[in-house]
Design a protein around this motif. Structure first.
Motif, PDB file in Angstrom:
ATOM      1  N   ALA A   1      14.794  -5.309  -2.684  1.00  0.00           N
ATOM      2  CA  ALA A   1      14.041  -3.584  -2.638  1.00  0.00           C
ATOM      3  C   ALA A   1      15.505  -2.276  -2.450  1.00  0.00           C
ATOM      4  N   LEU A   2      15.906  -2.964  -1.197  1.00  0.00           N
ATOM      5  CA  LEU A   2      16.548  -2.660  -0.831  1.00  0.00           C
ATOM      6  C   LEU A   2      15.981  -1.204  -0.481  1.00  0.00           C
ATOM      7  N   SER A   3      14.892  -0.915   0.842  1.00  0.00           N
ATOM      8  CA  SER A   3      13.515  -0.278   0.721  1.00  0.00           C
ATOM      9  C   SER A   3      13.940   0.608   2.171  1.00  0.00           C
ATOM     10  N   ASP A   4      13.809   1.039   2.045  1.00  0.00           N
ATOM     11  CA  ASP A   4      13.868   2.123   3.594  1.00  0.00           C
ATOM     12  C   ASP A   4      12.131   2.547   3.922  1.00  0.00           C
ATOM     13  N   LYS A   5      11.212   1.899   3.112  1.00  0.00           N
ATOM     14  CA  LYS A   5      10.031   2.295   3.300  1.00  0.00           C
ATOM     15  C   LYS A   5       9.838   2.364   4.807  1.00  0.00           C
ATOM     16  N   PRO A   6       8.859   3.136   5.767  1.00  0.00           N
ATOM     17  CA  PRO A   6       8.482   3.099   7.027  1.00  0.00           C
ATOM     18  C   PRO A   6       7.658   2.160   7.406  1.00  0.00           C
ATOM     19  N   ALA A   7       7.320   1.166   8.827  1.00  0.00           N
ATOM     20  CA  ALA A   7       6.277   1.176   9.109  1.00  0.00           C
ATOM     21  C   ALA A   7       4.712   2.555   9.108  1.00  0.00           C
ATOM     22  N   LEU A   8       3.932   2.547   8.816  1.00  0.00           N
ATOM     23  CA  LEU A   8       2.662   3.625   9.521  1.00  0.00           C
ATOM     24  C   LEU A   8       2.946   3.516  10.439  1.00  0.00           C
TER      25      LEU A   8
END
Length: 297
Positions: free
Chosen positions: A290-297
């Motif tokens: 996915a190569l995601s930089d999605k943060p935790a909430l």
């Protein structure tokens, strides 16, 4: 990579003003002009970023930052680029990135939405959850066993909020203490001044491995939450973020990332040659694609 001795961080460097933040130029311009990049590291975040032989930084995150610095040299045309290393703590790492004292932080920093308002993060390169380091003979196996006891965590970490919320939600009434760094937190447990150290589980395994008697300590409990780690740098710097993300994604696509993972999580590592035997989580396996930089909430 050439290293220079760490600078002493003056207290005033941590006290930021909006004016000071506005004056920090784009990182690649700053580095090209100065001929120096300042790389922050932790001193006891095994196996991500810690002091190894001769007191020099080493670890999984540190090696990834070496690859980033190599690409900074190419991008700036500064083959002579000097690397200045600086130890940081959970409390001062974000301010020192914001004000330009350090250009990139290679440690064990959680990428979450609140921090994303202050700094930027690269593609996530690890996932972890809050568990507990206790004495093996303590009888503590789960969060519920901490009722009325003393629990320590490191100041300036997301774990403090996680533990405080769990304490209130389950009405456990444990005393929540803080220490200046992970090593001090672990010492409070080892010395009997706290019954448990709540922290990211992989860091607890690393601290246990580095202890004088690893068998005397245990990592227990179900993870209270799962959070991603990512390399941290200044906000609103798209050129530098692209370079960092391209470096991390390149490692993941080439298979070198998995080799580094095996080196630091599934092989004997310094200082004691202990193998953490930590399999790659499903979340991290998924992010290799996915190569995601999605943060935790």
């Amino acid at each position: 990579m050439t290293f220079r001795p760490s600078r002493i961080v003056a207290a005033c460097a941590v006290l930021l003003s909006f004016g000071a933040l506005a004056q920090v130029p784009p990182t690649l311009d700053k580095v090209k002009a100065s001929g120096t990049i300042s790389v922050a590291h932790r001193e006891s975040s095994i196996p991500f970023s810690y002091l190894g032989a001769e007191g020099k930084p080493t670890g999984f995150g540190w090696e990834i930052c070496q690859r980033i610095v190599d690409n900074v040299k190419k991008a700036t045309g500064r083959a002579d680029l000097k690397v200045e290393t600086m130890p940081v703590t959970s409390q001062n790492r974000i301010p020192l990135v914001q004000n330009g004292t350090v250009d990139i932080e290679c440690g064990s920093t959680t990428n979450n939405s609140d921090r994303g308002k202050q700094v930027a993060f690269a593609i996530n390169y690890f996932y972890t959850g809050t568990r507990f380091l206790v004495k093996s003979d303590s009888g503590i196996k789960a969060l519920s066993d901490l009722k009325g006891k003393r629990v320590v965590t490191t100041a300036g970490t997301t774990n403090f909020q996680v533990l405080r919320a769990a304490n209130q939600r389950q009405q456990l009434g444990f005393d929540l203490l803080t220490a200046k760094d992970h090593a001090e937190s672990a010492l409070l447990v080892d010395g009997g001044r706290a019954e448990a150290f709540g922290m990211d589980d992989i860091l607890l395994y690393g601290l246990r491995a580095a202890a004088a008697n690893p068998a005397s300590l245990a990592v227990v409990g179900e993870p209270l939450q799962v959070e991603p780690y990512a390399i941290m740098f200044r906000k609103d710097d798209p050129a530098f973020k692209k370079l960092v993300d391209d470096t991390v994604s390149g490692l993941m696509k080439s298979g070198e990332f998995e080799q580094l993972y095996k080196k630091w999580f599934q092989s004997a590592i310094p200082p004691k040659g202990v193998n953490l035997n930590a399999p790659m989580s499903k979340e991290l396996q998924d992010n290799l694609k996915a190569l995601s930089d999605k943060p935790a909430l």
